[in-house]
Design a protein around this motif. Structure first.
Motif, PDB file in Angstrom:
ATOM      1  N   GLY A 178     -48.252  11.633 -25.148  1.00 30.00           N
ATOM      2  CA  GLY A 178     -48.943  12.115 -26.339  1.00 30.00           C
ATOM      3  C   GLY A 178     -49.078  13.623 -26.349  1.00 30.00           C
ATOM      4  N   VAL A 179     -49.449  14.198 -25.201  1.00 30.52           N
ATOM      5  CA  VAL A 179     -49.591  15.651 -25.123  1.00 30.52           C
ATOM      6  C   VAL A 179     -48.224  16.332 -25.230  1.00 30.52           C
ATOM      7  N   LEU A 180     -47.215  15.781 -24.552  1.00 24.96           N
ATOM      8  CA  LEU A 180     -45.872  16.362 -24.629  1.00 24.96           C
ATOM      9  C   LEU A 180     -45.343  16.371 -26.056  1.00 24.96           C
ATOM     10  N   ALA A 181     -45.546  15.268 -26.778  1.00 28.73           N
ATOM     11  CA  ALA A 181     -45.070  15.201 -28.164  1.00 28.73           C
ATOM     12  C   ALA A 181     -45.825  16.184 -29.038  1.00 28.73           C
ATOM     13  N   GLY A 182     -47.131  16.288 -28.862  1.00 31.40           N
ATOM     14  CA  GLY A 182     -47.907  17.223 -29.661  1.00 31.40           C
ATOM     15  C   GLY A 182     -47.501  18.658 -29.428  1.00 31.40           C
ATOM     16  N   LEU A 183     -47.135  18.993 -28.182  1.00 29.47           N
ATOM     17  CA  LEU A 183     -46.696  20.349 -27.847  1.00 29.47           C
ATOM     18  C   LEU A 183     -45.251  20.610 -28.249  1.00 29.47           C
ATOM     19  N   GLY A 184     -44.549  19.567 -28.675  1.00 28.20           N
ATOM     20  CA  GLY A 184     -43.141  19.728 -29.018  1.00 28.20           C
ATOM     21  C   GLY A 184     -42.227  19.768 -27.817  1.00 28.20           C
ATOM     22  N   ARG A 185     -42.701  19.300 -26.648  1.00 29.21           N
ATOM     23  CA  ARG A 185     -41.885  19.289 -25.435  1.00 29.21           C
ATOM     24  C   ARG A 185     -41.101  17.980 -25.370  1.00 29.21           C
ATOM     25  N   PHE A 186     -40.184  17.834 -26.306  1.00 30.13           N
ATOM     26  CA  PHE A 186     -39.467  16.565 -26.429  1.00 30.13           C
ATOM     27  C   PHE A 186     -38.403  16.390 -25.340  1.00 30.13           C
ATOM     28  N   GLY A 187     -37.978  17.491 -24.720  1.00 32.65           N
ATOM     29  CA  GLY A 187     -37.058  17.358 -23.597  1.00 32.65           C
ATOM     30  C   GLY A 187     -37.708  16.633 -22.434  1.00 32.65           C
ATOM     31  N   ALA A 188     -38.926  17.054 -22.080  1.00 34.80           N
ATOM     32  CA  ALA A 188     -39.660  16.379 -21.006  1.00 34.80           C
ATOM     33  C   ALA A 188     -40.034  14.958 -21.407  1.00 34.80           C
ATOM     34  N   TYR A 189     -40.367  14.776 -22.685  1.00 30.90           N
ATOM     35  CA  TYR A 189     -40.696  13.442 -23.199  1.00 30.90           C
ATOM     36  C   TYR A 189     -39.506  12.503 -23.010  1.00 30.90           C
ATOM     37  N   GLY A 190     -38.334  12.970 -23.443  1.00 29.45           N
ATOM     38  CA  GLY A 190     -37.139  12.147 -23.288  1.00 29.45           C
ATOM     39  C   GLY A 190     -36.773  11.903 -21.834  1.00 29.45           C
ATOM     40  N   THR A 191     -37.020  12.904 -20.976  1.00 33.47           N
ATOM     41  CA  THR A 191     -36.750  12.732 -19.553  1.00 33.47           C
ATOM     42  C   THR A 191     -37.605  11.627 -18.965  1.00 33.47           C
ATOM     43  N   GLN A 192     -38.892  11.590 -19.360  1.00 31.17           N
ATOM     44  CA  GLN A 192     -39.767  10.530 -18.851  1.00 31.17           C
ATOM     45  C   GLN A 192     -39.265   9.159 -19.273  1.00 31.17           C
ATOM     46  N   LEU A 193     -38.844   9.031 -20.515  1.00 28.26           N
ATOM     47  CA  LEU A 193     -38.302   7.756 -20.979  1.00 28.26           C
ATOM     48  C   LEU A 193     -37.055   7.367 -20.186  1.00 28.26           C
ATOM     49  N   ALA A 194     -36.174   8.350 -19.949  1.00 26.57           N
ATOM     50  CA  ALA A 194     -34.922   8.060 -19.250  1.00 26.57           C
ATOM     51  C   ALA A 194     -35.174   7.660 -17.794  1.00 26.57           C
ATOM     52  N   VAL A 195     -36.083   8.356 -17.124  1.00 29.30           N
ATOM     53  CA  VAL A 195     -36.391   8.009 -15.737  1.00 29.30           C
ATOM     54  C   VAL A 195     -37.012   6.622 -15.667  1.00 29.30           C
ATOM     55  N   ASP A 196     -37.925   6.342 -16.577  1.00 27.33           N
ATOM     56  CA  ASP A 196     -38.560   5.019 -16.639  1.00 27.33           C
ATOM     57  C   ASP A 196     -37.495   3.932 -16.809  1.00 27.33           C
ATOM     58  N   GLY A 197     -36.632   4.098 -17.807  1.00 21.62           N
ATOM     59  CA  GLY A 197     -35.598   3.101 -18.052  1.00 21.62           C
ATOM     60  C   GLY A 197     -34.599   2.993 -16.921  1.00 21.62           C
ATOM     61  N   GLY A 198     -34.188   4.138 -16.368  1.00 24.59           N
ATOM     62  CA  GLY A 198     -33.226   4.113 -15.278  1.00 24.59           C
ATOM     63  C   GLY A 198     -33.754   3.375 -14.056  1.00 24.59           C
ATOM     64  N   LEU A 199     -35.018   3.596 -13.734  1.00 20.76           N
ATOM     65  CA  LEU A 199     -35.615   2.893 -12.606  1.00 20.76           C
ATOM     66  C   LEU A 199     -35.690   1.388 -12.852  1.00 20.76           C
ATOM     67  N   ARG A 200     -35.994   0.994 -14.073  1.00 20.54           N
ATOM     68  CA  ARG A 200     -36.043  -0.441 -14.372  1.00 20.54           C
ATOM     69  C   ARG A 200     -34.679  -1.095 -14.149  1.00 20.54           C
ATOM     70  N   ILE A 201     -33.632  -0.407 -14.553  1.00 21.58           N
ATOM     71  CA  ILE A 201     -32.287  -0.950 -14.364  1.00 21.58           C
ATOM     72  C   ILE A 201     -31.943  -1.043 -12.879  1.00 21.58           C
ATOM     73  N   VAL A 202     -32.184   0.043 -12.143  1.00 22.77           N
ATOM     74  CA  VAL A 202     -31.857   0.071 -10.716  1.00 22.77           C
ATOM     75  C   VAL A 202     -32.654  -0.983  -9.954  1.00 22.77           C
ATOM     76  N   LEU A 203     -33.945  -1.074 -10.235  1.00 20.51           N
ATOM     77  CA  LEU A 203     -34.791  -2.025  -9.513  1.00 20.51           C
ATOM     78  C   LEU A 203     -34.438  -3.471  -9.864  1.00 20.51           C
ATOM     79  N   ALA A 204     -34.085  -3.724 -11.131  1.00 24.72           N
ATOM     80  CA  ALA A 204     -33.700  -5.084 -11.508  1.00 24.72           C
ATOM     81  C   ALA A 204     -32.441  -5.527 -10.774  1.00 24.72           C
ATOM     82  N   PHE A 205     -31.429  -4.662 -10.756  1.00 28.63           N
ATOM     83  CA  PHE A 205     -30.207  -5.005 -10.024  1.00 28.63           C
ATOM     84  C   PHE A 205     -30.478  -5.078  -8.521  1.00 28.63           C
ATOM     85  N   GLY A 206     -31.401  -4.243  -8.032  1.00 23.05           N
ATOM     86  CA  GLY A 206     -31.753  -4.300  -6.629  1.00 23.05           C
ATOM     87  C   GLY A 206     -32.349  -5.644  -6.242  1.00 23.05           C
ATOM     88  N   CYS A 207     -33.220  -6.167  -7.119  1.00 21.71           N
ATOM     89  CA  CYS A 207     -33.794  -7.494  -6.858  1.00 21.71           C
ATOM     90  C   CYS A 207     -32.713  -8.569  -6.847  1.00 21.71           C
TER      91      CYS A 207
END
Length: 444
Positions: A144-173
């Motif tokens: 919420g704070v990142l979006a309000g500040l217009g820091r959409f690069g960091a916002y998108g990075t958080q989404l990508a890291v979150d999603g990437g970890l879900r994929i890696v951990l799912a295949f790991g299981c």
């Protein structure tokens, strides 16, 4: 093709493209996570993971996503007025911690009945649910704070890291041979927390000192927004949960409906990349008094939503029964093309409702937004409870409940606009002319 892409990009709010990449990864992660779980677990185990995933994506989003929306609105307005966001972050962090504490306390007190009702008595999944709620709390606070500040690069990075970890951990299981619903469920807790820690330094560097903000400015409207968001999540996720309650022994239907819902909601995952930048852009235009930009942005997003609905709905309707068999390991799909069409139509209506709801938020019409979702939920509940086949009832209820909400919000905007315009012109001497959306309504 390049010209078409250029026009489409120009129609999007600023920051959308930066968020889109992360949203694609996170959206894909949902399919991979559930798909790998479907191929690795028993039918009952996959049903448990599906129910937990649905709770996280409904109740979790309903409780914690409003904080992101309010922070985006408040911080965007402060940026336009030249005020730093550090005081807002401190107050919001305390408030989020309190909400999370109450949520975890309720889960702890109700562990046994929750486990018996939803997870075939597996109390470990209730603990995993609490972990997933914790992950959602911290990620939505920072986004919420990142979006309000217009820091959409960091916002998108958080989404990508979150999603990437879900994929890696799912295949790991899967590779490790873990046939545990708990292991696949804990992914929803680990991934968002790690992603938040990765982007936390960028957030702390971006927030700056500013005038203190009163508690009432952070909390006003939040309760109404939480209620509205919870109801919106009831509408979009009720099909699986209603089936679990109405036909608890039909694991095949629950698994098929979960998989079909995920496929039909492909446009909704893409739409997620628009929400943060849309609310930030609408708030900035409203605060700056740029009425023309506000309504032009709203119209363009409406056209984009319609295009997303067609691009996602047509393939889902034509190929849905085959796709859930291939992607999710559903051996005997019990849903047909008509079911996928209705689910896709409901998703399009739901996206329109989300867009109109954000416009009402910017006008501070949280009460009207809540009333519209109350109406949509009432329509959904009424259809769900009529006699008939469970699958038909829950799917039609989703489509008509979403449509009822859209119609109500259109009426609410027509009724509220004169009042909103009048409120906007307060403080017109601060740079907005008398015919503009004024800075005063949001900036105070």
């Amino acid at each position: 093709m390049r010209t078409l892409l250029t026009k489409l990009t120009a129609a999007l709010p600023p920051g959308t493209v930066a968020v889109a990449g992360g949203t694609v990864v996170l959206g894909a992660a949902s399919y991979v996570h559930l798909g790998v779980a479907g191929h690795s677990l028993s039918e009952a185990g996959y049903a448990n993971v599906s129910v937990l995933w649905t709770i996280v994506m409904s109740i979790g989003i309903g409780v914690f996503f409003p904080m992101e929306q309010e922070l985006t609105r408040i911080v965007s307005a402060r940026v336009v007025l030249g005020q730093g966001a550090a005081p807002v972050l401190r107050r919001a962090a305390l408030l989020t911690a309190g909400i999370l504490g109450v949520t975890l306390l309720l889960l702890g007190l109700g562990t046994r009945p929750i486990a018996d009702l939803l997870f075939h008595g597996d109390r470990g999944l209730v603990a995993a649910l609490g972990g997933a709620f914790t992950g959602m709390a911290v990620c939505y606070l920072t986004r919420g704070v990142l979006a309000g500040l217009g820091r959409f690069g960091a916002y998108g990075t958080q989404l990508a890291v979150d999603g990437g970890l879900r994929i890696v951990l799912a295949f790991g299981c899967a590779v490790s041979g873990l046939q545990s619903a708990l292991a696949f469920s804990l992914i929803l807790a680990v991934a968002p927390i790690v992603a938040t820690l990765v982007t936390l330094p960028a957030l702390l560097r971006a927030v700056g000192p500013g005038e203190p903000i009163a508690w009432r400015d952070v909390c006003n409207g939040l309760g109404l927004l939480v209620c509205a968001t919870l109801l919106s999540q009831v509408v979009v996720n009720a099909a699986v949960m209603s089936t679990k309650l109405l036909a608890p022994a039909d694991s095949a239907l629950i698994a098929s409906l979960m998989s079909a819902t995920v496929l039909a909601r492909v446009p909704l995952f893409v739409f997620g990349s628009l929400q943060a930048s849309l609310l930030s852009g609408l708030t900035a235009a409203f605060t700056a008094g740029d009425r023309v930009a506000f309504w032009a942005m709203l119209r363009r997003i409406g056209m984009v939503v319609g295009a997303l609905g067609l691009l996602g709905g047509v393939p889902a309707t034509l190929l849905g029964p085959w796709l859930i068999e291939v992607l999710f390991g559903i051996e005997e799909p019990v849903l047909g093309s008509l079911d996928f069409f209705l689910l896709s139509a409901g998703t399009v209506a739901y996206m329109f409702a989300m867009v109109l709801g954000q416009a009402l938020m910017v006008f501070k019409r949280h009460n009207l937004q809540l009333l519209c979702w109350v109406l949509g939920t009432a329509v959904l509940a009424g259809i769900t409870l009529v006699p008939g086949d469970v699958d038909v009832r829950v799917i039609v209820a989703y489509a008509l409940g979403s449509l009822a909400t859209v119609l109500a919000m259109l009426a609410a905007l027509r009724l509220s606009f004169p009042g909103a315009a009048a409120a906007a012109t307060e403080g017109a001497g601060q740079g907005a002319d008398t015919g503009s959306l004024g800075v005063g309504a949001v900036g105070r």
